[in-house]
Design a protein around this motif. Structure first.
Motif, PDB file in Angstrom:
ATOM      1  N   GLN A   1       0.741  -1.227   0.102  1.00 57.57           N
ATOM      2  CA  GLN A   1       0.062  -0.081   0.015  1.00 57.57           C
ATOM      3  C   GLN A   1       0.862   1.177   0.036  1.00 57.57           C
ATOM      4  O   GLN A   1       1.894   1.283   0.530  1.00 57.57           O
ATOM      5  CB  GLN A   1      -1.057   0.039   1.109  1.00 57.57           C
ATOM      6  N   PHE A   2       0.373   2.216  -0.533  1.00 57.38           N
ATOM      7  CA  PHE A   2       1.066   3.424  -1.007  1.00 57.38           C
ATOM      8  C   PHE A   2       0.517   4.572   0.344  1.00 57.38           C
ATOM      9  O   PHE A   2      -0.487   4.596   0.559  1.00 57.38           O
ATOM     10  CB  PHE A   2       0.837   4.187  -2.066  1.00 57.38           C
ATOM     11  N   ALA A   3       1.568   5.025   0.711  1.00 61.22           N
ATOM     12  CA  ALA A   3       1.259   6.330   1.923  1.00 61.22           C
ATOM     13  C   ALA A   3       2.251   7.121   1.852  1.00 61.22           C
ATOM     14  O   ALA A   3       3.239   6.955   1.301  1.00 61.22           O
ATOM     15  CB  ALA A   3       1.286   5.681   3.326  1.00 61.22           C
ATOM     16  N   TYR A   4       1.992   8.414   2.455  1.00 60.81           N
ATOM     17  CA  TYR A   4       3.119   9.529   2.545  1.00 60.81           C
ATOM     18  C   TYR A   4       2.830  10.295   3.803  1.00 60.81           C
ATOM     19  O   TYR A   4       1.898  10.005   4.508  1.00 60.81           O
ATOM     20  CB  TYR A   4       2.941  10.332   1.657  1.00 60.81           C
ATOM     21  N   VAL A   5       4.270  10.633   4.206  1.00 54.49           N
ATOM     22  CA  VAL A   5       4.254  11.314   5.456  1.00 54.49           C
ATOM     23  C   VAL A   5       4.696  12.974   5.381  1.00 54.49           C
ATOM     24  O   VAL A   5       5.800  13.001   4.716  1.00 54.49           O
ATOM     25  CB  VAL A   5       5.160  10.634   6.558  1.00 54.49           C
ATOM     26  N   ILE A   6       3.933  13.821   5.669  1.00 55.81           N
ATOM     27  CA  ILE A   6       4.187  15.129   5.627  1.00 55.81           C
ATOM     28  C   ILE A   6       4.712  15.516   6.818  1.00 55.81           C
ATOM     29  O   ILE A   6       4.441  15.358   8.086  1.00 55.81           O
ATOM     30  CB  ILE A   6       2.756  16.025   5.217  1.00 55.81           C
ATOM     31  N   GLU A   7       6.015  16.319   6.878  1.00 50.79           N
ATOM     32  CA  GLU A   7       6.625  16.910   8.022  1.00 50.79           C
ATOM     33  C   GLU A   7       6.569  18.323   8.047  1.00 50.79           C
ATOM     34  O   GLU A   7       6.635  18.939   7.060  1.00 50.79           O
ATOM     35  CB  GLU A   7       8.320  16.408   7.707  1.00 50.79           C
ATOM     36  N   ASP A   8       5.915  18.821   9.067  1.00 50.37           N
ATOM     37  CA  ASP A   8       5.538  20.082   9.126  1.00 50.37           C
ATOM     38  C   ASP A   8       6.692  20.940   9.577  1.00 50.37           C
ATOM     39  O   ASP A   8       7.852  20.503  10.208  1.00 50.37           O
ATOM     40  CB  ASP A   8       4.286  20.395   9.708  1.00 50.37           C
ATOM     41  N   ALA A   9       6.573  22.346   9.812  1.00 51.02           N
ATOM     42  CA  ALA A   9       7.437  23.371  10.067  1.00 51.02           C
ATOM     43  C   ALA A   9       8.018  22.851  11.448  1.00 51.02           C
ATOM     44  O   ALA A   9       9.282  23.158  11.740  1.00 51.02           O
ATOM     45  CB  ALA A   9       7.266  24.461   9.846  1.00 51.02           C
ATOM     46  N   ASP A  10       7.172  22.600  12.270  1.00 48.75           N
ATOM     47  CA  ASP A  10       7.548  22.223  13.875  1.00 48.75           C
ATOM     48  C   ASP A  10       8.059  20.866  14.070  1.00 48.75           C
ATOM     49  O   ASP A  10       8.219  20.483  14.902  1.00 48.75           O
ATOM     50  CB  ASP A  10       6.240  22.244  14.636  1.00 48.75           C
ATOM     51  N   GLY A  11       8.163  20.238  12.823  1.00 46.08           N
ATOM     52  CA  GLY A  11       8.816  18.730  12.927  1.00 46.08           C
ATOM     53  C   GLY A  11       7.891  17.716  13.104  1.00 46.08           C
ATOM     54  O   GLY A  11       8.120  16.504  13.252  1.00 46.08           O
ATOM     55  N   LYS A  12       6.600  18.116  13.136  1.00 45.75           N
ATOM     56  CA  LYS A  12       5.471  16.955  13.151  1.00 45.75           C
ATOM     57  C   LYS A  12       5.405  16.161  12.150  1.00 45.75           C
ATOM     58  O   LYS A  12       5.500  16.739  11.053  1.00 45.75           O
ATOM     59  CB  LYS A  12       4.360  17.777  13.707  1.00 45.75           C
ATOM     60  N   GLU A  13       4.957  14.891  12.173  1.00 42.48           N
ATOM     61  CA  GLU A  13       4.781  14.279  11.004  1.00 42.48           C
ATOM     62  C   GLU A  13       3.330  13.881  10.988  1.00 42.48           C
ATOM     63  O   GLU A  13       2.538  13.363  11.910  1.00 42.48           O
ATOM     64  CB  GLU A  13       5.509  12.565  11.150  1.00 42.48           C
ATOM     65  N   HIS A  14       2.709  13.810   9.767  1.00 42.94           N
ATOM     66  CA  HIS A  14       1.187  13.692   9.667  1.00 42.94           C
ATOM     67  C   HIS A  14       1.064  12.461   8.384  1.00 42.94           C
ATOM     68  O   HIS A  14       1.829  12.728   7.248  1.00 42.94           O
ATOM     69  CB  HIS A  14       0.756  14.732   9.143  1.00 42.94           C
ATOM     70  N   ALA A  15       0.476  11.492   8.761  1.00 41.07           N
ATOM     71  CA  ALA A  15       0.314  10.305   7.879  1.00 41.07           C
ATOM     72  C   ALA A  15      -1.028  10.268   6.953  1.00 41.07           C
ATOM     73  O   ALA A  15      -1.814  10.524   7.780  1.00 41.07           O
ATOM     74  CB  ALA A  15       0.905   9.072   8.558  1.00 41.07           C
TER      75      ALA A  15
END
Lengths: 200, 462
Positions: free
Chosen positions: A90-104
């Motif tokens: 399965q394909f997924a992605y993680v976004i890393e925001d300016a505060d270093g938090k990860e959103h999957a």
């Protein structure tokens, strides 16, 4: 009638001319029959032999002859639906925001299961997973734009291997391929490729 | 006694002649028998009905499928998408063909997509089918070749069936082309009939589609047997645990009753392997056809492969027997009963409208009566001066809009008008006044149409 030249009138009335027309019609029919027979023979062989594995020189020779026909008309296939079932990813992605938090995110979950777009999405994500260096950039840029509100710094594309499990596992509550479970366990998977959003 | 060499040779020739003649006759007869067998296999004169059902189904499936692609048009098939032309050309097969290799500007793609969708609609309704089918086919292979990553089983099934429809004489029945032909004949004489089209060419097309379906089932069945998961009976379970087809409800059932999963797995193989052999026999065909259709309905319902399943079912339609369709038509006609439409034969507009209506009545359910020349024993002339009437088998007579409303639901060729005639409240609210206005002004309309027709004829002559 008087407008038609006399010679033409005579020629038209000749029985041989009528006979000639009849013969021409018969030959036209025969040629039509022959042409259709040739096409039918050709196409039937194509239908029957396309899916045969190319393990011997005879099949390979046939392939060489038929390949332009099969490829140009979109007929080249092996008809092996669901065989084998294989091991899915399965394909997924993680976004890393300016505060270093990860959103999957798992984009397939956003696509309606019943629509044609679901099948296209599956194929598209498979393409990205197979060749992340070739197609990953386009999707990474799109995801950076899509989640602009998160102020993304980077996006990491992931491939999550599916596992095989059996009825006993299912009854004991183990659902490794459940999309919700997969999404909550992204950390264990290796990334395919990472793109910097700011540079995009 | 001397015998010349010539005489000896002649004697030998005479002795050999019968043997040679017999041999030649044997060869000739063998070829003739082969020719007869070939003709019997491929060129039986048939109507195009099974092909027309496939045509309408595939046309509808393509409209739905590619309408959904509109929001993704540029993402999937243009240079602005994830598959730029250079990448597509690099990854495509050497002989792959796509119009989008040559017309790659976004506006060209948008225009073609619109044309393609219109062509699919025309293909579905059978309008100018003889050339529209080629646009649909070329369009279909163009989309596949421009972005081969998107193609899956259903696309190849559709391409295979479309090619067969392209080389077959489709559009001769259940189509607007047929309606136009019948209407043209009825414009001359309302009682005129156009015989149903049937030809050996149609037989060849049907046979090709049948063989195509048998080949698909044969290979898909055989390829499954190769794999352990199918042989062990686990395949269906394994399909449902993959994320693409994940279905927790079915998994709950299968987990508790795993034998069900085994049965479905083996039944799938059984149907797929048996189909290419048993579909040809008269006795087993109905069962095989039902099993194959049931398999695809289940695939559509539980795996959401709706487009694929629908395309496959359309392919299976090639195995529908002529007599089944005839029987179905006769049953429907019997169930509905005879309907008699009484019209004004002196009104040109009414006659033209009747020609249109009757052209859609493929089952010939409606009989007609011109009250000017043949007065009705049921409806009075005074009432008929005001509106057209429909007399039902039970003796009821429906006037004007109500007559059309009744007919539309009962004549299959007119089903496409149901949305206009059966919108609650609105249809009657607008339908009655529109019909009454047309009926009251039919003389005026006839004159206007007559004037227009004369002008057209004059223009053509000039």
């Amino acid at each position: 009638m008087s407008d038609i030249p006399r010679t033409k009138r005579i020629l038209r009335s000749l029985p041989s001319r009528r006979a000639g027309r009849l013969i021409a019609k018969r030959w036209r029919e025969r040629l039509g029959y022959l042409a259709l027979s040739l096409f039918i023979g050709w196409h039937t062989i194509a239908m029957m032999l396309v899916p045969v594995p190319q393990n011997n020189p005879i099949v390979r020779a046939f392939r060489a002859l038929y390949q332009p026909y099969l490829t140009s008309l979109g007929l080249d296939t092996t008809w092996d639906f669901f065989s084998p079932i294989g091991w899915g990813h399965q394909f997924a992605y993680v976004i890393e925001d300016a505060d270093g938090k990860e959103h999957a995110f798992m984009p397939i979950l956003e696509v309606n299961w019943l629509l044609a777009t679901r099948r296209w999405s599956e194929r598209v994500f498979e393409t990205v997973m197979n060749e992340p260096h070739l197609y990953g950039g386009y999707f990474a840029a799109a995801y950076c734009r899509k989640h602009a509100s998160l102020k993304p710094v980077a996006v990491t594309l992931l491939e999550i291997p599916e596992s095989r499990y059996w009825p006993d596992d299912h009854l004991s509550g183990n659902r490794p391929n459940d999309p919700a479970y997969m999404l909550s366990n992204l950390a264990v998977h290796n990334p395919l490729i990472r793109f910097d959003c700011l540079q995009k | 006694m001397t015998v010349s060499l010539k005489t000896i040779r002649r004697g030998a020739e005479k002795r050999h002649m019968p043997a040679l003649a017999t041999f030649a006759r044997l060869i000739r007869e063998s070829f003739a028998a082969l020719g007869r067998a070939w003709s019997q296999l491929w060129f039986q004169s048939m109507t195009t009905m099974p092909l027309e059902i496939a045509r309408m189904g595939l046309g509808a499936a393509l409209i739905v499928h590619y309408s959904m692609a509109i929001p993704y048009l540029f993402e999937f098939w243009s240079d602005a998408g994830f598959m730029p032309l250079a990448v597509a050309l690099q990854s495509s097969e050497p002989w792959a063909f796509s119009l989008f290799f040559y017309f790659s500007a976004p506006w060209q793609l948008a225009v073609f997509h619109a044309l393609f969708l219109l062509s699919c609609a025309a293909f579905m309704v059978g309008w100018r089918t003889s050339w529209v089918k080629w646009i649909v086919f070329v369009g279909k292979i163009s989309y596949e070749a421009r972005n081969p990553q998107l193609a899956y089983g259903a696309d190849i099934v559709v391409c295979s069936l479309l090619l067969i429809l392209c080389v077959s004489p489709v559009g001769r029945a259940m189509s607007l082309d047929r309606v136009r032909a019948v209407r043209a004949a009825k414009r001359e004489n309302l009682a005129a009939t156009v015989p149903a089209y049937s030809s050996p060419w149609a037989g060849a097309g049907i046979r090709l589609m049948q063989i195509q379906m048998a080949v698909i089932f044969f290979y898909t069945g055989v390829s499954k047997i190769k794999w352990e998961e199918w042989r062990d009976g686990d395949a269906v379970w394994l399909v449902f645990i993959t994320n693409d087809y994940y279905n927790s409800l079915i998994l709950d059932v299968f987990a508790r009753q795993y034998w069900l999963s085994n049965v479905v797995t083996y039944a799938t193989i059984l149907v797929e392997v048996a189909y290419p052999f048993l579909i040809w026999q008269r006795r087993t065909r109905p069962y095989m056809l039902a099993a194959a259709v049931a398999l695809h309905v289940l695939i559509a319902a539980f795996l959401a492969l709706i487009h694929f399943s629908f395309a496959m079912v359309m392919g299976h339609m090639s195995f529908l027997r002529q007599e089944w369709l005839t029987r179905l038509g006769a049953w429907w006609k019997r169930k509905i009963g005879n309907m008699e439409m009484i019209y004004d034969g002196r009104c040109g507009f009414c006659v033209r409208s009747m020609a249109w209506l009757l052209a859609f009545d493929g089952l010939k359910q409606i009989s007609i009566r011109d009250f000017r020349s043949n007065p009705s024993p049921i409806v009075s002339k005074a009432r008929l001066e005001k509106a057209l009437y429909l007399v039902l088998p039970d003796g009821r007579a429906l006037p004007g809009f109500e007559a059309y409303r009744y007919v539309v639901l009962r004549v299959p060729g007119l089903w496409w008008q149901i949305p206009f005639f059966y919108v609650p409240v609105f249809s009657r609210l607008f339908g009655h006044p529109i019909y009454n206005w047309v009926a009251a002004n039919r003389g005026l309309l006839s004159t206007a149409i007559g004037r227009h027709a004369r002008a057209v004829v004059r223009r053509v002559r000039l």
